[in-house]
Design an enzyme around this catalytic site. Structure first.
Site, PDB file in Angstrom:
ATOM      1  N   ARG A 173     -22.914  65.789   8.932  1.00  0.00           N
ATOM      2  CA  ARG A 173     -23.909  67.144   9.815  1.00  0.00           C
ATOM      3  C   ARG A 173     -24.256  67.171   8.381  1.00  0.00           C
ATOM      4  O   ARG A 173     -25.693  67.738   9.435  1.00  0.00           O
ATOM      5  CB  ARG A 173     -23.000  68.125   9.883  1.00  0.00           C
ATOM      6  CG  ARG A 173     -21.739  68.746  11.076  1.00  0.00           C
ATOM      7  CD  ARG A 173     -21.038  69.217  11.754  1.00  0.00           C
ATOM      8  NE  ARG A 173     -20.234  69.598  10.004  1.00  0.00           N
ATOM      9  CZ  ARG A 173     -19.387  69.783  10.482  1.00  0.00           C
ATOM     10  NH1 ARG A 173     -18.920  70.611  11.660  1.00  0.00           N
ATOM     11  NH2 ARG A 173     -18.515  70.127   9.337  1.00  0.00           N
ATOM     12  N   ASP A 227       2.191  67.503   3.695  1.00  0.00           N
ATOM     13  CA  ASP A 227       1.693  67.092   3.234  1.00  0.00           C
ATOM     14  C   ASP A 227       1.984  65.424   1.966  1.00  0.00           C
ATOM     15  O   ASP A 227       1.137  64.842   2.034  1.00  0.00           O
ATOM     16  CB  ASP A 227       1.070  68.092   1.645  1.00  0.00           C
ATOM     17  CG  ASP A 227      -0.325  67.247   0.895  1.00  0.00           C
ATOM     18  OD1 ASP A 227      -1.359  67.176   1.922  1.00  0.00           O
ATOM     19  OD2 ASP A 227      -0.433  66.989  -0.510  1.00  0.00           O
ATOM     20  N   ALA A 284     -14.379  61.385   1.063  1.00  0.00           N
ATOM     21  CA  ALA A 284     -15.995  59.043   1.344  1.00  0.00           C
ATOM     22  C   ALA A 284     -15.904  59.095  -0.040  1.00  0.00           C
ATOM     23  O   ALA A 284     -16.335  58.009  -0.243  1.00  0.00           O
ATOM     24  CB  ALA A 284     -17.057  60.079   2.282  1.00  0.00           C
ATOM     25  N   HIS A 313       4.691  60.099   3.621  1.00  0.00           N
ATOM     26  CA  HIS A 313       5.010  59.437   2.671  1.00  0.00           C
ATOM     27  C   HIS A 313       6.751  59.093   2.090  1.00  0.00           C
ATOM     28  O   HIS A 313       6.858  57.755   1.666  1.00  0.00           O
ATOM     29  CB  HIS A 313       3.970  59.508   1.140  1.00  0.00           C
ATOM     30  CG  HIS A 313       2.569  60.372   0.974  1.00  0.00           C
ATOM     31  ND1 HIS A 313       1.746  59.478   2.011  1.00  0.00           N
ATOM     32  CD2 HIS A 313       2.283  60.896   0.281  1.00  0.00           C
ATOM     33  CE1 HIS A 313       1.014  59.791   2.299  1.00  0.00           C
ATOM     34  NE2 HIS A 313       0.820  60.733   0.870  1.00  0.00           N
ATOM     35  N   LEU A 370      11.820  44.255 -14.864  1.00  0.00           N
ATOM     36  CA  LEU A 370      10.727  44.049 -14.101  1.00  0.00           C
ATOM     37  C   LEU A 370       9.584  44.756 -14.174  1.00  0.00           C
ATOM     38  O   LEU A 370       9.573  45.337 -13.025  1.00  0.00           O
ATOM     39  CB  LEU A 370      10.964  43.376 -12.939  1.00  0.00           C
ATOM     40  CG  LEU A 370       9.717  42.789 -12.024  1.00  0.00           C
ATOM     41  CD1 LEU A 370       8.703  41.664 -12.757  1.00  0.00           C
ATOM     42  CD2 LEU A 370       9.596  42.717 -10.751  1.00  0.00           C
ATOM     43  N   THR A 371       8.688  45.526 -15.067  1.00  0.00           N
ATOM     44  CA  THR A 371       7.613  46.635 -15.105  1.00  0.00           C
ATOM     45  C   THR A 371       6.140  44.996 -15.434  1.00  0.00           C
ATOM     46  O   THR A 371       6.296  44.574 -15.805  1.00  0.00           O
ATOM     47  CB  THR A 371       7.620  46.525 -16.328  1.00  0.00           C
ATOM     48  OG1 THR A 371       8.586  47.196 -17.110  1.00  0.00           O
ATOM     49  CG2 THR A 371       6.301  47.643 -16.871  1.00  0.00           C
ATOM     50  N   LYS A 384       4.303  70.261  -6.553  1.00  0.00           N
ATOM     51  CA  LYS A 384       3.321  70.046  -7.527  1.00  0.00           C
ATOM     52  C   LYS A 384       3.514  71.416  -8.814  1.00  0.00           C
ATOM     53  O   LYS A 384       4.547  71.669  -8.522  1.00  0.00           O
ATOM     54  CB  LYS A 384       1.866  70.833  -6.528  1.00  0.00           C
ATOM     55  CG  LYS A 384       1.429  69.706  -5.257  1.00  0.00           C
ATOM     56  CD  LYS A 384       0.517  70.222  -4.715  1.00  0.00           C
ATOM     57  CE  LYS A 384      -0.260  69.285  -3.571  1.00  0.00           C
ATOM     58  NZ  LYS A 384      -0.469  68.150  -4.258  1.00  0.00           N
ATOM     59  N   GLU A 429       4.067  66.222  -8.846  1.00  0.00           N
ATOM     60  CA  GLU A 429       2.757  65.857  -9.557  1.00  0.00           C
ATOM     61  C   GLU A 429       2.805  67.153 -10.548  1.00  0.00           C
ATOM     62  O   GLU A 429       3.207  68.143 -10.585  1.00  0.00           O
ATOM     63  CB  GLU A 429       1.848  66.048  -8.674  1.00  0.00           C
ATOM     64  CG  GLU A 429       1.679  64.642  -7.461  1.00  0.00           C
ATOM     65  CD  GLU A 429       0.306  65.524  -6.609  1.00  0.00           C
ATOM     66  OE1 GLU A 429      -0.740  64.353  -6.125  1.00  0.00           O
ATOM     67  OE2 GLU A 429       0.070  66.459  -6.073  1.00  0.00           O
ATOM     68  N   ARG A 468      10.183  51.896  -8.652  1.00  0.00           N
ATOM     69  CA  ARG A 468       8.821  52.925  -9.579  1.00  0.00           C
ATOM     70  C   ARG A 468       7.802  52.317  -8.672  1.00  0.00           C
ATOM     71  O   ARG A 468       6.821  51.546  -9.245  1.00  0.00           O
ATOM     72  CB  ARG A 468       8.625  52.747 -10.891  1.00  0.00           C
ATOM     73  CG  ARG A 468       8.020  54.010 -11.445  1.00  0.00           C
ATOM     74  CD  ARG A 468       8.353  54.004 -12.999  1.00  0.00           C
ATOM     75  NE  ARG A 468       7.371  54.836 -13.874  1.00  0.00           N
ATOM     76  CZ  ARG A 468       8.323  56.041 -14.101  1.00  0.00           C
ATOM     77  NH1 ARG A 468       8.796  56.220 -13.754  1.00  0.00           N
ATOM     78  NH2 ARG A 468       7.186  57.112 -14.599  1.00  0.00           N
TER      79      ARG A 468
END
Length: 517
Positions: free
Chosen positions: A74, A260, A46, A265, A424-425, A362, A241, A395
């Site tokens: 809560r 995960d 949040a 994804h 095409l960046t 990771k 990552e 990318r």
């Protein structure tokens, strides 16, 4: 002579006015109150994502004019506590103070128990007070652990529904742990809400380059004839990552890298690459084609998977010295994978025999998410094996780009080849365009009622069907992941798997972001 206006030079306000017209009819935008309820308003999601996203949308006047935001959790907090926690992530600029005050004047917070009907009766009373006598539309974002979904959705359905306006519920992943738990959760939520009220959010579907896959494929004639098994040798979908799980290792250990990242994804990106052309851009037409792809994929076999778990790098600094099991929140001897490479095959006429390689991990050597299509060798080689395979790369992050690796004659007197790219960046081509955050797009889609970039229940069922057997086998047999060093490319066995299924790595070329040169 009058010049043709450059569409990229339009002011920010003009772009937003056009987008607003596409999203809402005038009456809905000006007159109907909307109330956005954040369930779990005291949590990390949040404060880091939802409140900042709502602020950006509000600041740019993309939300209906009479929109209110209600936090519910809560914790006994005040709205000032919520503001203090969220502000570091909201990217507030000089000159925003008046608009920021207006945003927080539309915010309120209630403390209550997720399991108690009385708390939700009080919440509904508060919602009624925000728009008395009006047919307000209600949006509920479940920024909560799945363990409380049953009680919260029950209480929303029985105590907090708008009787005259519409109601929509945003469900955050993970959507279960396997096929059975996902089916139980889907059955429960479907017993309370209709499918058009349910928005299962996978934020990767809101990313610019993921959404661009459909336009790239179906808006360009040049790609159609080569987008198949006759021309494509291999498709590699990558998520890397450069950091580990420090600080959330205990949470991560319950799920692992496959749940995960890979099952959601990367699999979503695979469907966009592999699907047939939908009959329209209607959300269900698009999702029908994605489901057809998933139904053509057999459950994953252990022989097509490499699992890894990072260990500390003795030459690294700070967190890099620590391995996954050095995290005090991770159980000793954990077999949870922090890296995985898996090979899937789509058994249909277009893709039979083409490996789709999903790679994620990771504590690797870089931050990168991309889709890479490697094409087959040019038949009839006349250049003495100097040519590398062509590749088309989308990318996703960072530095959004589309580029094609191709062979060209080396400039000058020589008649020899070299690798280069057609590039095409986005930061070079669209210098003044702000790419919205994925959550901005998706939350805006919920306001507009567009479900194209959300996961449908049958999509979810097929995705879990593919991965549940391998997850049960890994956990039942306690299969040990291969150690790899923090900051490396991952286990060398993963590169060997890619080579085995037909991916060619020439090692002679690396794309360089032209903006950074």
């Amino acid at each position: 002579m009058s010049s043709v206006p450059n569409p990229l030079s339009r002011t920010r306000s003009e772009v937003f006015r056009q987008l607003r017209r596409e999203l809402y009819d005038e009456e809905d935008f000006r007159q109907v109150p909307h109330i956005f309820v954040i369930m779990g308003a005291s949590g990390d999601l949040a404060k880091k994502k939802i409140y900042p996203t709502l602020w950006w949308l509000f600041k740019d006047k993309l939300l209906p004019e009479e929109t209110y935001f209600v936090g519910f959790a809560r914790s006994r907090l005040t709205m000032e506590d919520i503001r203090t926690a969220s502000l570091p992530y909201m990217k507030v600029k000089d000159g925003d103070s008046e608009r920021l005050s207006a945003f927080f004047s539309r915010n309120s917070y209630l403390s209550g128990r997720y399991t108690e009907a009385d708390s939700f009766i009080q919440l509904q009373s508060h919602l009624d007070s925000l728009a008395p006598g009006a047919a307000a539309n209600h949006l509920f974002y479940l920024a909560l652990p799945p363990s409380v979904y049953h009680e919260v959705t029950n209480n929303i359905r029985h105590h907090c529904m708008s009787e005259e306006g519409w109601n929509r519920v945003i469900v955050e992943k993970p959507f279960g742990r396997d096929l059975q738990s996902s089916e139980e959760l889907s059955a429960h939520i479907s017993s309370l809400f209709t499918e058009d009220q349910i928005y299962r959010i996978d934020h990767y579907l809101g990313k610019e380059m993921v959404q661009n896959l459909m336009v790239l494929r179906f808006g360009n004639r040049i790609f159609g004839p080569i987008w198949n098994r006759e021309s494509v040798a291999c498709v590699v979908l990558t998520f890397k990552e450069p950091f580990g799980t420090q600080g959330r290792g205990g949470y991560f250990d319950d799920f692992g890298i496959i749940r995960d990242v890979m099952q959601n994804h990367l699999l979503q990106m695979l469907t966009l690459v592999a699907m047939e052309k939908p009959t329209s851009t209607d959300p269900d037409d698009v999702r029908d084609e994605k489901v057809k792809v998933l139904k053509c994929i057999a459950p994953l076999a252990l022989s097509d998977v490499v699992l890894g778990q990072y260990v500390g790098n003795s030459e690294g600094e700070g967190e890099a010295k620590l391995g996954y099991q050095d995290d005090s929140t991770v159980p000793k001897g954990s077999c949870t994978a922090t890296f995985a490479t898996a090979v899937l095959y789509v058994h249909n006429e277009r893709w039979e025999g083409v490996p789709f390689v999903l790679r994620c991990g990771k504590a690797l050597n870089e931050r990168k998410a991309e889709v890479r299509l490697q094409f087959t060798d040019v038949p009839g080689d006349i250049f003495s094996s100097q040519c590398q395979r062509n590749e088309l790369v989308v990318r996703v992050q960072p530095d959004e780009a589309i580029y094609a690796k191709m062979m060209s004659k080396k400039p000058g007197m020589y008649f020899s080849t070299e690798e280069t790219e057609l590039d095409l960046t986005y930061r070079s081509r669209y210098k003044d365009v702000k790419l919205p955050d994925a959550y901005e797009r998706l939350i805006l889609d919920v306001f507009g009622g567009n479900q194209m970039h959300f996961v449908r229940s049958d999509e979810l069922r097929e995705a879990w069907r593919i991965f549940t057997p391998i997850l049960h086998q890994i956990e039942g047999e306690k299969i040990q992941p291969i150690p790899y060093t923090y900051g490396s490319r991952g286990p060398k066995e993963a590169d060997e798997l890619l080579k085995r299924v037909g991916f060619h790595y020439g090692g002679t070329y690396k794309w360089v972001d032209p903006h950074a040169v």
